[in-house]
Design a protein around this motif. Structure first.
Motif, PDB file in Angstrom:
ATOM      1  N   ALA A  12       0.779  -1.176   0.158  1.00  0.00           N
ATOM      2  CA  ALA A  12      -0.246   0.148  -0.076  1.00  0.00           C
ATOM      3  C   ALA A  12       0.821   1.159   0.020  1.00  0.00           C
ATOM      4  N   ALA A  13       2.372   1.329   1.047  1.00  0.00           N
ATOM      5  CA  ALA A  13       2.780   2.526   0.886  1.00  0.00           C
ATOM      6  C   ALA A  13       3.457   3.116  -0.872  1.00  0.00           C
ATOM      7  N   LYS A  14       3.414   2.055  -1.524  1.00  0.00           N
ATOM      8  CA  LYS A  14       3.688   2.310  -2.714  1.00  0.00           C
ATOM      9  C   LYS A  14       2.692   3.178  -3.777  1.00  0.00           C
ATOM     10  N   TRP A  15       1.332   2.357  -3.113  1.00  0.00           N
ATOM     11  CA  TRP A  15       0.422   2.700  -4.557  1.00  0.00           C
ATOM     12  C   TRP A  15       0.338   3.998  -5.367  1.00  0.00           C
ATOM     13  N   TRP A  16       0.732   5.097  -4.939  1.00  0.00           N
ATOM     14  CA  TRP A  16       0.275   6.391  -5.376  1.00  0.00           C
ATOM     15  C   TRP A  16       1.703   6.663  -5.780  1.00  0.00           C
ATOM     16  N   GLU A  17       2.963   5.853  -5.281  1.00  0.00           N
ATOM     17  CA  GLU A  17       3.704   6.780  -6.288  1.00  0.00           C
ATOM     18  C   GLU A  17       3.972   6.546  -7.960  1.00  0.00           C
ATOM     19  N   ASN A  18       3.124   5.785  -8.347  1.00  0.00           N
ATOM     20  CA  ASN A  18       2.512   6.037  -9.520  1.00  0.00           C
ATOM     21  C   ASN A  18       0.613   5.042  -9.863  1.00  0.00           C
ATOM     22  N   ILE A  19       0.074   5.757  -9.480  1.00  0.00           N
ATOM     23  CA  ILE A  19      -1.079   4.678  -9.284  1.00  0.00           C
ATOM     24  C   ILE A  19      -1.132   4.026 -11.302  1.00  0.00           C
ATOM     25  N   PHE A  20      -0.669   4.460 -12.226  1.00  0.00           N
ATOM     26  CA  PHE A  20      -1.147   4.058 -13.301  1.00  0.00           C
ATOM     27  C   PHE A  20      -0.773   2.222 -13.210  1.00  0.00           C
ATOM     28  N   ILE A  21       0.544   2.784 -12.679  1.00  0.00           N
ATOM     29  CA  ILE A  21       1.333   0.703 -12.566  1.00  0.00           C
ATOM     30  C   ILE A  21       0.477  -0.012 -11.568  1.00  0.00           C
ATOM     31  N   THR A  22       0.131   1.050 -10.780  1.00  0.00           N
ATOM     32  CA  THR A  22       0.029  -0.001  -9.847  1.00  0.00           C
ATOM     33  C   THR A  22      -1.283  -0.646  -9.757  1.00  0.00           C
ATOM     34  N   CYS A  23      -2.327  -0.321 -10.759  1.00  0.00           N
ATOM     35  CA  CYS A  23      -3.504  -0.593 -11.335  1.00  0.00           C
ATOM     36  C   CYS A  23      -3.445  -1.364 -12.289  1.00  0.00           C
ATOM     37  N   ALA A  24      -2.957  -0.993 -13.302  1.00  0.00           N
ATOM     38  CA  ALA A  24      -2.438  -1.681 -14.253  1.00  0.00           C
ATOM     39  C   ALA A  24      -1.176  -3.055 -14.494  1.00  0.00           C
ATOM     40  N   ASN A  25      -0.709  -2.695 -13.622  1.00  0.00           N
ATOM     41  CA  ASN A  25       0.313  -4.022 -13.506  1.00  0.00           C
ATOM     42  C   ASN A  25      -0.243  -4.895 -11.865  1.00  0.00           C
ATOM     43  N   ASN A  26      -0.652  -4.677 -11.052  1.00  0.00           N
ATOM     44  CA  ASN A  26      -0.416  -5.391 -10.005  1.00  0.00           C
ATOM     45  C   ASN A  26      -1.361  -5.589  -8.947  1.00  0.00           C
ATOM     46  N   ILE A  27      -2.452  -5.669 -10.037  1.00  0.00           N
ATOM     47  CA  ILE A  27      -4.118  -6.011  -9.610  1.00  0.00           C
ATOM     48  C   ILE A  27      -4.224  -6.573  -9.892  1.00  0.00           C
ATOM     49  N   VAL A  28      -4.014  -8.080  -9.255  1.00  0.00           N
ATOM     50  CA  VAL A  28      -5.518  -9.246 -10.603  1.00  0.00           C
ATOM     51  C   VAL A  28      -6.266  -9.817  -9.594  1.00  0.00           C
ATOM     52  N   PHE A  29      -7.450  -9.636 -10.719  1.00  0.00           N
ATOM     53  CA  PHE A  29      -8.968 -10.283 -10.481  1.00  0.00           C
ATOM     54  C   PHE A  29      -8.496 -11.557 -10.304  1.00  0.00           C
ATOM     55  N   LEU A  30      -9.415 -12.545  -9.260  1.00  0.00           N
ATOM     56  CA  LEU A  30      -9.358 -14.104  -9.897  1.00  0.00           C
ATOM     57  C   LEU A  30     -10.747 -14.388  -9.089  1.00  0.00           C
ATOM     58  N   SER A  31     -11.390 -15.641 -10.005  1.00  0.00           N
ATOM     59  CA  SER A  31     -12.355 -15.717  -9.594  1.00  0.00           C
ATOM     60  C   SER A  31     -12.727 -17.037  -8.636  1.00  0.00           C
ATOM     61  N   SER A  32     -11.382 -17.685  -7.008  1.00  0.00           N
ATOM     62  CA  SER A  32     -11.525 -18.360  -6.278  1.00  0.00           C
ATOM     63  C   SER A  32      -9.743 -18.100  -5.779  1.00  0.00           C
ATOM     64  N   ARG A  33      -9.634 -18.938  -4.353  1.00  0.00           N
ATOM     65  CA  ARG A  33      -8.899 -18.956  -4.134  1.00  0.00           C
ATOM     66  C   ARG A  33      -8.045 -19.883  -4.254  1.00  0.00           C
TER      67      ARG A  33
END
Length: 91
Positions: free
Chosen positions: A7-28
């Protein structure tokens, strides 16, 4: 949802955070399979409920003229209240 960037690094580059570091998955199980196939060594997985709740303090009132972004301390207290603990969530 799986987050690989603390979380401490999210706002350093919000585009990179959202585009490359978040993965949506359907289950554990989907997360476990994905982690086996990818070289991600750390991160945090969120439940659907946590994913919906995580941004409420930031965005719920954002369109109001007198909006004030929550402080780091306020966010960390809120995140702790919804089960997000540890160094990953420190701002």
């Amino acid at each position: 949802m799986f987050l690989s960037l603390p979380a401490a690094k999210w706002w350093e580059n919000i585009f990179i955070t959202c585009a490359n570091n978040i993965v949506f998955l359907s289950s554990r199980r989907h997360l476990d399979d994905w982690l086996k196939e990818n070289s991600v060594v750390s991160g945090e997985a969120l439940s659907v409920e946590q994913t919906l709740k995580i941004s409420l303090p930031i965005y719920k009132e954002k369109m109001k003229l007198d909006y004030a972004r929550p402080t780091k301390e306020e966010l960390m207290i809120y995140w702790d209240s919804i089960g997000l603990h540890g160094d990953f969530w420190k701002l």
